[in-house]
Design a protein around this motif. Structure first.
Motif, PDB file in Angstrom:
ATOM      1  N   LEU A  79      11.446   7.548  -0.286  1.00 31.79           N
ATOM      2  CA  LEU A  79      10.567   7.313  -1.243  1.00 31.79           C
ATOM      3  C   LEU A  79       9.808   8.461  -2.064  1.00 31.79           C
ATOM      4  CD1 LEU A  79       9.002   5.026  -2.552  1.00 31.79           C
ATOM      5  CD2 LEU A  79       7.570   4.821  -0.854  1.00 31.79           C
ATOM      6  N   VAL A  80       9.327   9.290  -1.241  1.00 29.99           N
ATOM      7  CA  VAL A  80       8.557  10.464  -1.837  1.00 29.99           C
ATOM      8  C   VAL A  80       9.553  11.025  -2.797  1.00 29.99           C
ATOM      9  CG1 VAL A  80       7.223  12.683  -1.462  1.00 29.99           C
ATOM     10  CG2 VAL A  80       7.131  10.809   0.484  1.00 29.99           C
ATOM     11  N   ALA A  81      10.548  11.437  -2.723  1.00 31.91           N
ATOM     12  CA  ALA A  81      11.586  11.971  -3.483  1.00 31.91           C
ATOM     13  C   ALA A  81      11.551  11.137  -4.807  1.00 31.91           C
ATOM     14  CB  ALA A  81      12.688  12.469  -3.029  1.00 31.91           C
ATOM     15  N   GLU A  82      11.795   9.831  -4.521  1.00 32.89           N
ATOM     16  CA  GLU A  82      11.911   8.685  -5.560  1.00 32.89           C
ATOM     17  C   GLU A  82      10.870   8.818  -6.229  1.00 32.89           C
ATOM     18  OE1 GLU A  82      14.688   6.901  -5.894  1.00 32.89           O
ATOM     19  OE2 GLU A  82      14.020   5.889  -7.704  1.00 32.89           O
ATOM     20  N   LEU A  83       9.754   8.930  -6.197  1.00 32.42           N
ATOM     21  CA  LEU A  83       8.446   9.065  -6.823  1.00 32.42           C
ATOM     22  C   LEU A  83       8.032  10.528  -7.236  1.00 32.42           C
ATOM     23  CD1 LEU A  83       6.365   6.704  -4.808  1.00 32.42           C
ATOM     24  CD2 LEU A  83       7.542   6.089  -6.859  1.00 32.42           C
ATOM     25  N   GLY A  84       8.891  11.554  -7.409  1.00 34.09           N
ATOM     26  CA  GLY A  84       8.826  12.599  -7.866  1.00 34.09           C
ATOM     27  C   GLY A  84       8.536  13.756  -7.145  1.00 34.09           C
ATOM     28  N   GLY A  85       8.131  13.547  -5.827  1.00 33.98           N
ATOM     29  CA  GLY A  85       7.857  14.647  -4.901  1.00 33.98           C
ATOM     30  C   GLY A  85       9.121  15.361  -4.226  1.00 33.98           C
ATOM     31  N   PRO A  86       8.721  16.304  -3.309  1.00 34.78           N
ATOM     32  CA  PRO A  86       9.602  16.818  -2.791  1.00 34.78           C
ATOM     33  C   PRO A  86      10.258  15.901  -1.787  1.00 34.78           C
ATOM     34  CG  PRO A  86       7.460  17.598  -1.902  1.00 34.78           C
ATOM     35  CD  PRO A  86       7.375  16.778  -3.225  1.00 34.78           C
ATOM     36  N   ALA A  87      11.584  16.190  -1.126  1.00 38.23           N
ATOM     37  CA  ALA A  87      12.245  15.324  -0.237  1.00 38.23           C
ATOM     38  C   ALA A  87      11.296  15.365   1.175  1.00 38.23           C
ATOM     39  CB  ALA A  87      13.585  15.868   0.140  1.00 38.23           C
ATOM     40  N   THR A  88      10.776  14.043   1.506  1.00 34.01           N
ATOM     41  CA  THR A  88       9.900  14.314   2.596  1.00 34.01           C
ATOM     42  C   THR A  88      10.111  12.766   3.252  1.00 34.01           C
ATOM     43  OG1 THR A  88       8.177  15.155   1.186  1.00 34.01           O
ATOM     44  CG2 THR A  88       7.439  14.175   3.306  1.00 34.01           C
ATOM     45  N   PRO A  89      10.399  13.069   4.682  1.00 31.71           N
ATOM     46  CA  PRO A  89      10.565  11.851   5.483  1.00 31.71           C
ATOM     47  C   PRO A  89       9.420  11.281   5.880  1.00 31.71           C
ATOM     48  CG  PRO A  89      10.973  13.762   6.783  1.00 31.71           C
ATOM     49  CD  PRO A  89      10.670  14.359   5.488  1.00 31.71           C
ATOM     50  N   ALA A  90       9.142  10.033   6.059  1.00 32.57           N
ATOM     51  CA  ALA A  90       8.013   9.367   6.153  1.00 32.57           C
ATOM     52  C   ALA A  90       8.299   7.847   7.068  1.00 32.57           C
ATOM     53  CB  ALA A  90       7.360   9.037   5.035  1.00 32.57           C
ATOM     54  N   VAL A  91       7.409   7.403   7.726  1.00 34.47           N
ATOM     55  CA  VAL A  91       7.488   6.248   8.459  1.00 34.47           C
ATOM     56  C   VAL A  91       6.142   5.664   8.412  1.00 34.47           C
ATOM     57  CG1 VAL A  91       6.816   7.578  10.606  1.00 34.47           C
ATOM     58  CG2 VAL A  91       7.983   5.166  10.710  1.00 34.47           C
ATOM     59  N   GLY A  92       6.056   4.413   8.374  1.00 39.51           N
ATOM     60  CA  GLY A  92       4.618   3.504   8.365  1.00 39.51           C
ATOM     61  C   GLY A  92       4.942   2.177   8.725  1.00 39.51           C
ATOM     62  N   GLY A 126       0.860  -1.237   0.150  1.00 39.54           N
ATOM     63  CA  GLY A 126       0.036  -0.051   0.082  1.00 39.54           C
ATOM     64  C   GLY A 126       0.763   1.380   0.140  1.00 39.54           C
ATOM     65  N   THR A 127       2.209   1.357   0.519  1.00 42.79           N
ATOM     66  CA  THR A 127       2.873   2.509   0.665  1.00 42.79           C
ATOM     67  C   THR A 127       2.746   3.252  -0.628  1.00 42.79           C
ATOM     68  OG1 THR A 127       3.939   1.403   2.525  1.00 42.79           O
ATOM     69  CG2 THR A 127       4.960   3.566   1.324  1.00 42.79           C
ATOM     70  N   ALA A 128       3.529   2.680  -1.790  1.00 35.77           N
ATOM     71  CA  ALA A 128       3.861   3.468  -2.997  1.00 35.77           C
ATOM     72  C   ALA A 128       2.395   3.996  -3.492  1.00 35.77           C
ATOM     73  CB  ALA A 128       4.115   2.353  -3.838  1.00 35.77           C
ATOM     74  N   GLY A 129       1.213   3.302  -3.383  1.00 36.71           N
ATOM     75  CA  GLY A 129       0.215   3.949  -4.015  1.00 36.71           C
ATOM     76  C   GLY A 129      -0.253   5.261  -3.146  1.00 36.71           C
ATOM     77  N   TRP A 144      -1.069  10.956  -2.299  1.00 35.89           N
ATOM     78  CA  TRP A 144      -0.710  12.121  -1.535  1.00 35.89           C
ATOM     79  C   TRP A 144      -0.034  13.284  -2.509  1.00 35.89           C
ATOM     80  CZ3 TRP A 144       4.123  13.859   0.445  1.00 35.89           C
ATOM     81  CH2 TRP A 144       3.876  14.758   1.864  1.00 35.89           C
ATOM     82  N   LEU A 145       0.690  12.668  -3.283  1.00 34.13           N
ATOM     83  CA  LEU A 145       1.351  13.568  -4.275  1.00 34.13           C
ATOM     84  C   LEU A 145       0.569  14.272  -5.213  1.00 34.13           C
ATOM     85  CD1 LEU A 145       5.029  12.114  -4.935  1.00 34.13           C
ATOM     86  CD2 LEU A 145       4.348  14.137  -3.505  1.00 34.13           C
ATOM     87  N   GLN A 146      -0.354  13.334  -5.815  1.00 35.50           N
ATOM     88  CA  GLN A 146      -1.463  13.668  -6.814  1.00 35.50           C
ATOM     89  C   GLN A 146      -2.390  14.536  -6.375  1.00 35.50           C
ATOM     90  OE1 GLN A 146      -2.612  10.161  -8.962  1.00 35.50           O
ATOM     91  NE2 GLN A 146      -3.700  11.629 -10.545  1.00 35.50           N
TER      92      GLN A 146
END
Ligand code: ATP
Ligand code: MG
Length: 425
Positions: A290-303, A84-87, A92-94
Motif C-alpha cells: 500500500l505505501v508504494a501504491e500511494l507514492g511512498g518507498p516500498a514499506t511493509p506494514a500490518v494493522g 483509517g489505513t489509507a489516511g 505518514w508519508l506527508q
C-alpha cells in the motif's frame, strides 16, 4: 418533536449510557496499545476521494458504492473517510516519517460507508485502528494479534475466535487468481448475481459471499493457502509459531479474504457468535504494497481496526457514576458561600452537583434522585461560620465541617468504597 428533524438512517446518537461503554473501550485501547509502545494520532475525517479509490480498489464495495463523497465549493472531490489505513499512510508519508524507520500508530474515530443499515452495520460508525509501518516479519503480525487479544481480554471479552489466513503476495497470488477465476467460471450458474459479477473483477471476494447457495457451491473451491509461494508459506508458518509461543489461540480460516484490495499475506478476523451475521468485531492484516501504491518507498506494514459499536454491544451496561456531593443552598444570603464551597469541593477532587436552590425539600429530592453520597447544606448560619452541614446519605450521620474537612471526609469515604475520587486519575 414528532414533527421535527429525525436522525439520518444508519447513524446514531451517542447518549450517556452508550458513551460510558465507548469510553471504557477507548480507555482499554489507550492503555493496552501504549504498553505495546503505539502512539495515538488524530487524522482528518475529510480526505481526497482519489486516496481511497487508489488504495482500497475500484472493484471493492466500499469504492464502487459505499463512499460518501462530494465536490465541494472549490471543485475538490472530497470523501468522508470509509476507513483509517489509507489516511494514516497519507499522513505518514506527508510528514516525511518514512525516512525515520518503523512507526507504530493508533487512532479512533468515525468512519462512513453507505451500507444497508442493520444491526451492527451503520453508515457512520467508529473504529479503533492500529498501523505498524516498516515491519515485514511474521513475529510482528503475531505481536499485533497479541495486542488485539490483550485489548479484548482487558474488556473481559474472552469468548471470541481468532481466525487467520494468508492472502499470498504478488509472486503467488496472480497464478492462484487465474486458477480461481477458471474454477468459478465453470460454476457461475450456481452463484448469486453479485458473485457472478465479481468472478473477473474481484474473484477472491466471492469466497466470502454470505449467500448460502454460494457457500455450498464453493465448498471445494481452490484456496490461497494451498498455493502460497515459499516465502509466503514460511511467513504463515512463522506467524503460527509465534502465536503458539504467545499462547494466542487461533483457527485457520482459508475463506478470510478481507474487503479491501491492499492486503497481502497475513489476514485475520476476530469473531463472535453473539452478533449474528455482523460477528466480526476486529479485522486486519498485512498490507505490504500500500505505501508504494500511494507514492511512498516500498514499506511493509500490518494493522487492524475494531468496530467500537460492535464491541459495545458485547459489553454489559456501564453504571453511571453518581456525584459525590450535592450542595444544598438555603436562602440568598448563603448563596455566595455555597457557590464558593461547591467550587472548592470540586477543586479538592469531589464531583459536586448543584442542587438548584429553592426549598430544602426540593433540593434534597434532587440529591436523592441523583444518588449523591453526601449532602452539604449551607444556610445563613453555615455561611456566617464559613462551614457546611455535612450529611452522609449512607449512614444518615450529620456533622458540621469546614470545606477542607469535607474534602477529607469525601476522599476517605470514596477510597473505602473503591470508587469516585479514589479511582479517578
Ligand atoms: P464486515 O465484513 O462486517 O462488513 P469489513 O470487512 O467491511 O466488515 P473492515 O473494513 O475491516 O470491515 O472494518 C473493521 C471493523 O470495523 C469490522 O470488523 C467491524 O467491526 C467494523 N465495521 C465495519 N463496517 C461497519 C459498519 N458499517 N458498521 C459498524 N461497524 C463496522
Ligand atoms: Mg464491510
Amino acid at each position: 418533536m414528532s414533527k421535527g428533524f429525525r436522525r439520518i438512517r444508519g447513524v446514531h446518537d451517542g447518549l450517556p449510557d452508550m458513551v460510558r461503554r465507548w469510553r471504557r473501550i477507548e480507555e482499554a485501547a489507550r492503555d493496552v496499545f501504549s504498553r505495546y509502545a503505539f502512539a495515538e494520532v488524530r487524522l482528518p475525517v475529510l480526505e481526497p476521494t482519489a486516496l481511497f479509490v487508489r488504495s482500497i480498489g475500484e472493484a471493492t464495495d466500499i469504492v464502487s458504492k459505499e463512499m460518501y463523497h462530494f465536490v465541494d465549493q472549490g471543485g475538490d472531490d472530497i470523501c468522508l473517510r470509509p476507513e483509517g489505513t489509507a489516511g494514516a499512510v497519507r499522513a505518514w508519508l506527508q510528514a516525511g516519517l518514512s525516512r525515520a524507520g518503523a512507526t507504530r500508530w493508533f487512532y479512533m474515530g468515525p468512519m462512513f460507508r453507505r451500507e444497508r443499515p442493520q444491526k451492527g452495520r451503520l453508515r457512520q460508525f467508529q473504529q479503533i485502528g492500529v498501523e505498524w509501518f516498516g515491519v515485514a516479519g511474521p513475529v510482528e503480525d503475531a505481536e499485533m494479534l497479541a495486542m488485539a487479544h490483550a485489548f479484548l481480554h482487558r474488556l473481559g471479552l474472552d469468548g471470541l475466535r481468532l481466525e487467520i489466513n494468508s492472502l499470498g503476495c504478488p509472486a503467488c497470488r496472480p497464478a492462484y487468481r487465474e486458477r480461481l477465476v477458471a474454477w468459478l467460471s465453470e460454476r457461475a450458474d450456481a452463484l448469486c448475481d453479485t458473485c457472478r459479477e465479481r468472478i473477473q473483477s474481484n474473484p477472491m471476494r466471492v469466497l466470502d459471499c454470505k449467500v448460502e447457495a454460494c457457500q455450498a457451491a464453493l465448498a471445494d473451491a481452490p484456496e490461497m493457502i494451498a498455493h502460497l509461494c515459499g516465502d509466503c508459506a514460511a511467513h504463515f508458518a512463522g506467524l503460527k509459531e509465534a502465536l503458539g509461543a504467545l499462547e494466542v489461540a487461533y483457527v485457520v480460516n482459508p475463506r478470510i479474504v478481507r474487503g479491501l484490495d491492499y492486503y497481502s499475506r497475513t489476514a485475520f478476523e476476530i469473531v463472535t457468535d453473539r452478533l449474528g451475521a455482523q460477528g466480526t468485531v476486529l479485522a486486519g492484516g498485512r498490507y505490504d504494497g500500500l505505501v508504494a501504491e500511494l507514492g511512498g518507498p516500498a514499506t511493509p506494514a500490518v494493522g487492524f481496526a475494531a468496530g467500537l459499536e460492535r464491541l459495545a454491544m458485547l459489553l454489559p451496561e456501564e453504571p453511571a457514576e453518581c456525584p459525590d456531593v450535592g450542595v444544598v443552598a438555603l436562602g440568598d444570603a448563603a448563596l455566595p458561600h455555597a457557590l464558593r464551597a461547591a467550587r472548592a469541593l470540586r477543586e479538592g477532587g469531589c464531583s459536586v452537583l448543584w442542587c438548584g436552590g429553592g426549598s430544602a425539600r426540593r433540593q434534597f429530592k434532587v440529591a436523592d434522585r441523583e444518588g449523591v453520597r453526601f449532602v452539604a447544606v449551607i444556610g445563613e448560619d453555615e455561611a456566617a461560620a464559613g462551614r457546611l452541614a455535612w450529611k452522609d446519605m449512607h449512614s444518615g450521620e450529620q456533622r458540621t465541617l469546614t470545606v477542607d474537612e469535607a474534602i477529607k471526609a469525601c476522599r476517605a469515604a470514596l477510597r473505602s468504597t473503591a470508587r469516585g475520587i479514589a479511582s479517578r486519575p
